[in-house]
Structure formats: C-alpha cells, structure tokens
Design a protein around this motif. Sequence first.
Motif, PDB file in Angstrom:
ATOM      1  N   THR A 218       0.831  -1.205   0.000  1.00 36.31           N
ATOM      2  CA  THR A 218       0.000   0.000   0.000  1.00 36.31           C
ATOM      3  C   THR A 218       0.864   1.253   0.000  1.00 36.31           C
ATOM      4  OG1 THR A 218      -1.723  -1.166   1.213  1.00 36.31           O
ATOM      5  CG2 THR A 218      -1.800   1.235   1.249  1.00 36.31           C
ATOM      6  N   SER A 219       1.871   1.281   0.837  1.00 39.39           N
ATOM      7  CA  SER A 219       2.748   2.441   0.899  1.00 39.39           C
ATOM      8  C   SER A 219       3.543   2.598  -0.401  1.00 39.39           C
ATOM      9  CB  SER A 219       3.696   2.314   2.085  1.00 39.39           C
ATOM     10  OG  SER A 219       4.456   3.474   2.235  1.00 39.39           O
ATOM     11  N   GLY A 220       3.962   1.503  -0.984  1.00 40.07           N
ATOM     12  CA  GLY A 220       4.655   1.568  -2.271  1.00 40.07           C
ATOM     13  C   GLY A 220       3.758   2.098  -3.380  1.00 40.07           C
TER      14      GLY A 220
ATOM     15  N   ALA B 120       3.435   5.755  -2.876  1.00 45.28           N
ATOM     16  CA  ALA B 120       4.675   6.412  -3.300  1.00 45.28           C
ATOM     17  C   ALA B 120       4.718   6.559  -4.811  1.00 45.28           C
ATOM     18  CB  ALA B 120       5.889   5.616  -2.808  1.00 45.28           C
ATOM     19  N   TRP B 121       4.272   5.533  -5.523  1.00 44.17           N
ATOM     20  CA  TRP B 121       4.262   5.583  -6.988  1.00 44.17           C
ATOM     21  C   TRP B 121       3.288   6.660  -7.485  1.00 44.17           C
ATOM     22  CZ3 TRP B 121       7.333   4.029 -10.645  1.00 44.17           C
ATOM     23  CH2 TRP B 121       6.889   4.030 -11.958  1.00 44.17           C
ATOM     24  N   VAL B 122       2.112   6.726  -6.885  1.00 46.76           N
ATOM     25  CA  VAL B 122       1.128   7.742  -7.258  1.00 46.76           C
ATOM     26  C   VAL B 122       1.669   9.133  -6.934  1.00 46.76           C
ATOM     27  CG1 VAL B 122      -1.161   8.647  -6.701  1.00 46.76           C
ATOM     28  CG2 VAL B 122      -0.860   6.212  -7.092  1.00 46.76           C
ATOM     29  N   SER B 123       2.313   9.277  -5.785  1.00 45.75           N
ATOM     30  CA  SER B 123       2.892  10.562  -5.411  1.00 45.75           C
ATOM     31  C   SER B 123       4.023  10.967  -6.359  1.00 45.75           C
ATOM     32  CB  SER B 123       3.436  10.514  -3.989  1.00 45.75           C
ATOM     33  OG  SER B 123       2.405  10.347  -3.066  1.00 45.75           O
TER      34      SER B 123
ATOM     35  N   LEU C 175       8.213  15.445  -0.864  1.00 42.41           N
ATOM     36  CA  LEU C 175       8.284  14.967   0.516  1.00 42.41           C
ATOM     37  C   LEU C 175       7.304  13.816   0.729  1.00 42.41           C
ATOM     38  CD1 LEU C 175       9.375  15.345   3.407  1.00 42.41           C
ATOM     39  CD2 LEU C 175       7.466  16.909   3.786  1.00 42.41           C
ATOM     40  N   ALA C 176       6.101  13.932   0.187  1.00 39.30           N
ATOM     41  CA  ALA C 176       5.129  12.838   0.283  1.00 39.30           C
ATOM     42  C   ALA C 176       5.647  11.597  -0.440  1.00 39.30           C
ATOM     43  CB  ALA C 176       3.791  13.276  -0.297  1.00 39.30           C
ATOM     44  N   THR C 177       6.252  11.796  -1.610  1.00 33.51           N
ATOM     45  CA  THR C 177       6.791  10.664  -2.373  1.00 33.51           C
ATOM     46  C   THR C 177       7.827   9.896  -1.564  1.00 33.51           C
ATOM     47  OG1 THR C 177       6.433  11.819  -4.464  1.00 33.51           O
ATOM     48  CG2 THR C 177       8.029  10.021  -4.470  1.00 33.51           C
ATOM     49  N   PHE C 178       8.812  10.595  -1.032  1.00 35.82           N
ATOM     50  CA  PHE C 178       9.876   9.910  -0.319  1.00 35.82           C
ATOM     51  C   PHE C 178       9.418   9.386   1.035  1.00 35.82           C
ATOM     52  CE2 PHE C 178      12.414  12.404  -3.364  1.00 35.82           C
ATOM     53  CZ  PHE C 178      13.035  11.336  -3.986  1.00 35.82           C
ATOM     54  N   SER C 179       8.458  10.039   1.661  1.00 37.04           N
ATOM     55  CA  SER C 179       7.928   9.516   2.930  1.00 37.04           C
ATOM     56  C   SER C 179       7.242   8.176   2.706  1.00 37.04           C
ATOM     57  CB  SER C 179       6.938  10.506   3.539  1.00 37.04           C
ATOM     58  OG  SER C 179       7.582  11.691   3.903  1.00 37.04           O
ATOM     59  N   PHE C 180       6.372   8.108   1.709  1.00 34.03           N
ATOM     60  CA  PHE C 180       5.701   6.844   1.412  1.00 34.03           C
ATOM     61  C   PHE C 180       6.710   5.774   0.991  1.00 34.03           C
ATOM     62  CE2 PHE C 180       1.702   9.381   0.490  1.00 34.03           C
ATOM     63  CZ  PHE C 180       1.020   8.890   1.586  1.00 34.03           C
ATOM     64  N   ALA C 181       7.721   6.160   0.218  1.00 33.60           N
ATOM     65  CA  ALA C 181       8.709   5.181  -0.246  1.00 33.60           C
ATOM     66  C   ALA C 181       9.510   4.604   0.917  1.00 33.60           C
ATOM     67  CB  ALA C 181       9.639   5.833  -1.265  1.00 33.60           C
ATOM     68  N   PHE C 182       9.939   5.452   1.849  1.00 33.54           N
ATOM     69  CA  PHE C 182      10.733   4.949   2.968  1.00 33.54           C
ATOM     70  C   PHE C 182       9.891   4.139   3.942  1.00 33.54           C
ATOM     71  CE2 PHE C 182      13.882   8.373   1.912  1.00 33.54           C
ATOM     72  CZ  PHE C 182      14.854   7.487   1.478  1.00 33.54           C
TER      73      PHE C 182
ATOM     74  N   GLY D  54       7.324   2.315   3.025  1.00 34.26           N
ATOM     75  CA  GLY D  54       7.165   1.045   2.314  1.00 34.26           C
ATOM     76  C   GLY D  54       8.405   0.183   2.392  1.00 34.26           C
ATOM     77  N   LEU D  55       9.575   0.801   2.261  1.00 36.70           N
ATOM     78  CA  LEU D  55      10.826   0.052   2.364  1.00 36.70           C
ATOM     79  C   LEU D  55      10.996  -0.519   3.771  1.00 36.70           C
ATOM     80  CD1 LEU D  55      13.579  -0.792   1.157  1.00 36.70           C
ATOM     81  CD2 LEU D  55      14.458   1.397   1.986  1.00 36.70           C
ATOM     82  N   GLY D  56      10.699   0.289   4.773  1.00 34.43           N
ATOM     83  CA  GLY D  56      10.809  -0.186   6.150  1.00 34.43           C
ATOM     84  C   GLY D  56       9.868  -1.335   6.444  1.00 34.43           C
ATOM     85  N   LEU D  57       8.631  -1.221   5.986  1.00 38.53           N
ATOM     86  CA  LEU D  57       7.677  -2.316   6.210  1.00 38.53           C
ATOM     87  C   LEU D  57       8.080  -3.578   5.452  1.00 38.53           C
ATOM     88  CD1 LEU D  57       4.265  -0.454   6.183  1.00 38.53           C
ATOM     89  CD2 LEU D  57       5.285  -1.694   8.081  1.00 38.53           C
TER      90      LEU D  57
END
Length: 102
Positions: free
Chosen positions: A25-27, A30-33, A73-80, A82-85
Amino acid sequence: MPAAAASPTAPPRKGPLSFLSGAVTSGALAWVSLLLSQRVVTYFALHPPNYSKPFAQSIGTAMKTLIVGMSFLATFSFAFVGLGLFLVFIRSLLPASSTEPS
C-alpha cells in the motif's frame, strides 16, 4: 505461565501478511505521489509565474517551491515507509533468535 496467556486482553501480534500489505500500500502511494510530483514539476516548468510586481513574483515563486517540495516529501515519505515495512516483512519470515532480548 506463557507470555501469550498472561494477558487475555492483549491485541494479537501482527503477522507477515500485515507487514506485506502495508508495504504494498505504501509503495503504491509512493508511486502515485511520484507521478503527481512529476506532473507538478512539468506544469510549473511550462507555466512559470510572471507577475508585474516583484512582491507578487516572490510569493508566486515561494508557493511553487512549497508545492513541489511537499509533493516530493510525500513521495519519499511513502517510499521509505514502504521500504521499512518490507524489511520488517522479511525479518518476520526469518526464524526468531534463541537469545533473550535485553
């Protein structure tokens, strides 16, 4: 007495599927952002603010910078997140160590 039976009102532990679904979901967000951020940058590159007053030009440039910065900022927040999860998902698949945590 086992730790799971000590507290009957404790919420159940999260499983690997929960971590994976959160990562996916977070990934996706991030893609949409990222797509939205690219469109915002393209729009502002093709339509620069051109006002007759220097003060209005300054405010227009500041707003453009703020909007582009927030979208990335939203893009990288969601990406990180997602990576952490995803890393927690991988860790939850590995066998637990036999040592007691301190």
